[in-house]
Scaffold this motif. Sequence first.
Motif, mmCIF file in Angstrom:
data_model
loop_
_atom_site.group_PDB
_atom_site.id
_atom_site.type_symbol
_atom_site.label_atom_id
_atom_site.label_comp_id
_atom_site.label_asym_id
_atom_site.label_seq_id
_atom_site.Cartn_x
_atom_site.Cartn_y
_atom_site.Cartn_z
ATOM 1 N N LEU A 53 1.058 -1.480 0.191
ATOM 2 C CA LEU A 53 0.366 0.254 0.030
ATOM 3 C C LEU A 53 0.945 1.464 -0.210
ATOM 4 N N SER A 54 0.580 2.328 -0.663
ATOM 5 C CA SER A 54 1.290 2.870 -1.144
ATOM 6 C C SER A 54 0.287 4.324 0.064
ATOM 7 N N VAL A 55 0.986 5.882 0.757
ATOM 8 C CA VAL A 55 0.266 6.013 1.240
ATOM 9 C C VAL A 55 1.047 8.063 1.256
ATOM 10 N N GLU A 56 0.209 8.361 0.820
ATOM 11 C CA GLU A 56 0.480 10.047 0.904
ATOM 12 C C GLU A 56 0.142 10.681 1.776
ATOM 13 N N PRO A 57 1.537 11.519 2.404
ATOM 14 C CA PRO A 57 1.777 12.642 3.763
ATOM 15 C C PRO A 57 1.521 14.163 2.638
ATOM 16 N N THR A 58 1.632 14.183 1.492
ATOM 17 C CA THR A 58 1.408 15.510 1.143
ATOM 18 C C THR A 58 1.559 15.848 -0.039
ATOM 19 N N THR A 59 0.996 16.519 -0.555
ATOM 20 C CA THR A 59 1.331 16.498 -2.563
ATOM 21 C C THR A 59 2.734 18.029 -2.411
ATOM 22 N N ALA A 60 2.701 18.712 -1.273
ATOM 23 C CA ALA A 60 3.625 19.896 -1.681
ATOM 24 C C ALA A 60 4.795 19.787 -1.610
ATOM 25 N N CYS A 61 5.686 20.335 -2.401
ATOM 26 C CA CYS A 61 7.121 20.168 -2.462
ATOM 27 C C CYS A 61 7.622 21.166 -2.614
ATOM 28 N N ASN A 62 9.113 21.330 -2.468
ATOM 29 C CA ASN A 62 10.352 22.452 -2.222
ATOM 30 C C ASN A 62 10.770 22.328 -3.474
ATOM 31 N N LEU A 63 10.824 21.584 -4.919
ATOM 32 C CA LEU A 63 11.439 21.634 -5.697
ATOM 33 C C LEU A 63 11.111 21.853 -7.370
ATOM 34 N N ARG A 64 11.065 22.046 -8.489
ATOM 35 C CA ARG A 64 10.015 22.045 -9.601
ATOM 36 C C ARG A 64 10.057 20.666 -10.339
ATOM 37 N N CYS A 65 10.366 20.101 -10.247
ATOM 38 C CA CYS A 65 11.056 19.124 -11.289
ATOM 39 C C CYS A 65 9.850 18.651 -12.500
ATOM 40 N N PRO A 66 10.140 18.805 -13.388
ATOM 41 C CA PRO A 66 9.508 19.439 -14.697
ATOM 42 C C PRO A 66 8.239 18.176 -15.147
ATOM 43 N N GLU A 67 9.011 17.259 -15.129
ATOM 44 C CA GLU A 67 7.967 15.887 -14.767
ATOM 45 C C GLU A 67 6.768 15.052 -14.348
ATOM 46 N N CYS A 68 6.818 16.049 -12.815
ATOM 47 C CA CYS A 68 6.186 15.895 -12.030
ATOM 48 C C CYS A 68 5.458 16.467 -11.485
ATOM 49 N N PRO A 69 3.625 16.462 -11.237
ATOM 50 C CA PRO A 69 2.581 17.476 -10.606
ATOM 51 C C PRO A 69 3.085 18.027 -10.054
ATOM 52 N N SER A 70 3.507 17.480 -9.060
ATOM 53 C CA SER A 70 3.676 17.885 -7.534
ATOM 54 C C SER A 70 4.912 19.681 -7.977
ATOM 55 N N GLY A 71 6.294 18.748 -8.651
ATOM 56 C CA GLY A 71 6.965 20.028 -9.076
ATOM 57 C C GLY A 71 6.676 21.381 -9.619
ATOM 58 N N MET A 72 5.494 21.038 -11.132
ATOM 59 C CA MET A 72 5.460 21.810 -11.696
ATOM 60 C C MET A 72 3.650 22.385 -11.510
ATOM 61 N N ARG A 73 2.875 22.158 -9.884
ATOM 62 C CA ARG A 73 2.095 22.723 -9.586
ATOM 63 C C ARG A 73 0.667 22.440 -10.274
ATOM 64 N N SER A 74 1.175 21.223 -10.677
ATOM 65 C CA SER A 74 0.123 21.358 -11.596
ATOM 66 C C SER A 74 -1.386 20.462 -11.394
ATOM 67 N N PHE A 75 -2.101 19.878 -10.456
ATOM 68 C CA PHE A 75 -2.396 19.422 -9.809
ATOM 69 C C PHE A 75 -3.477 20.366 -10.221
ATOM 70 N N SER A 76 -4.451 19.179 -10.351
ATOM 71 C CA SER A 76 -6.275 19.308 -10.132
ATOM 72 C C SER A 76 -6.776 19.110 -8.826
ATOM 73 N N ARG A 77 -6.256 18.438 -8.476
ATOM 74 C CA ARG A 77 -6.606 18.077 -6.939
ATOM 75 C C ARG A 77 -5.835 19.307 -5.939
ATOM 76 N N PRO A 78 -6.799 18.926 -4.864
ATOM 77 C CA PRO A 78 -5.935 20.115 -4.043
ATOM 78 C C PRO A 78 -4.404 19.320 -3.293
ATOM 79 N N THR A 79 -4.059 20.252 -2.776
ATOM 80 C CA THR A 79 -2.574 20.099 -2.062
ATOM 81 C C THR A 79 -2.882 20.342 -0.367
#
Length: 347
Positions: A53-79
């Motif tokens: 099982l994978s459990v997500e502690p948070t969607t927040a991130c300090n980096l801006r990785c270009p292939e990552c929705p957290s990094g690109m702040r591109s989620f439609s779901r909330p942080t």
Amino acid sequence: MNFHHWRYRWADVVRFLGKLSVPKLYNAVALVVQFYISLWSRRPVQPTHPMTLSVEPTTACNLRCPECPSGMRSFSRPTGKARLEEFEALLEQVHRKLIYLILYFQGEPFLHPDFERFIAAAHRYGVYTITSTNGHFLTPERCKAVIEAGLDRLIISVDGVTQESYARYRRQGDLERVIEGIRTMHAVRKRLGRTNPRIVVQFIVFGTNEHELPAIRRAYKSWGADDLAIKTAQVYDYVRGNPLIPRDERYSRYRRRPDGSYEVKYRYRRHRHCWRMWHSAVVTWDGRVVPCCFDKDAEHVLGTISQSAFKDIWRGASYRAFRRRLIDSRHHFAMCKNCSEGVRVWL
């Protein structure tokens, strides 16, 4: 491999085996049987219980990785960040059959203020626990806290051995800070006389860093890590080529067609191979159950743990319908078309 590395590898194996049980092993065997019956019959047999099982502690991130929705702040779901009480209630339901838990999905888990308490809860329930981090928050205090909480394995992403190549993907990242964090974790673990967590450096191979593979294989031990994991990269815009796709196809999920376009290197012609849907699930920070780690924006919500018991979600109508469509063809789902499950690579 010297004595130091054998010691920590063996301790990790002993720790993992010590958290197994007859019900966990029986469930794992049942899942394998159910999966292959489903492939053979093309009718999905309902899995018993997930063993991972994978459990997500948070969607927040300090980096801006270009292939990552957290990094690109591109989620439609909330942080947001997961609630400890809800996590503990979930563990109470699933821990008896769970072989290991991944405290990571999207985001940087060390940004959760109570992250160590999540690890401690899983440790109390006797579940082998893994997390993955970009390594920017491995201070002596945080290292001590996660060691004492009982973390079993720590994966640290280091996608380059020079700041220039590292920052091409890990944008706004500081390689020296990450390396210092690895050394700190090693030093604190040694000072406390502990063998956990097993420290794994993960190197994602991109076209921008593939030339540094020999260097990372030489360097990771000197930083204090126990192991090196080489991982292929997922690239969203791959059909027309992408600078992030490695030129050496042995390290790529994609291959170049004669016309110059790219395709995913599937091993299985019918694309019905998806072991993940039988052995694992993902729970987002706000309790939504999604089929796997490729559903990064939670487009396929199969239930919510605040509204239903996990077993009712796992065996429910939504999950059954999803598996039925999947066993017919993975091409029913956009996320499955760029998935590494069943992809032939050399690492």
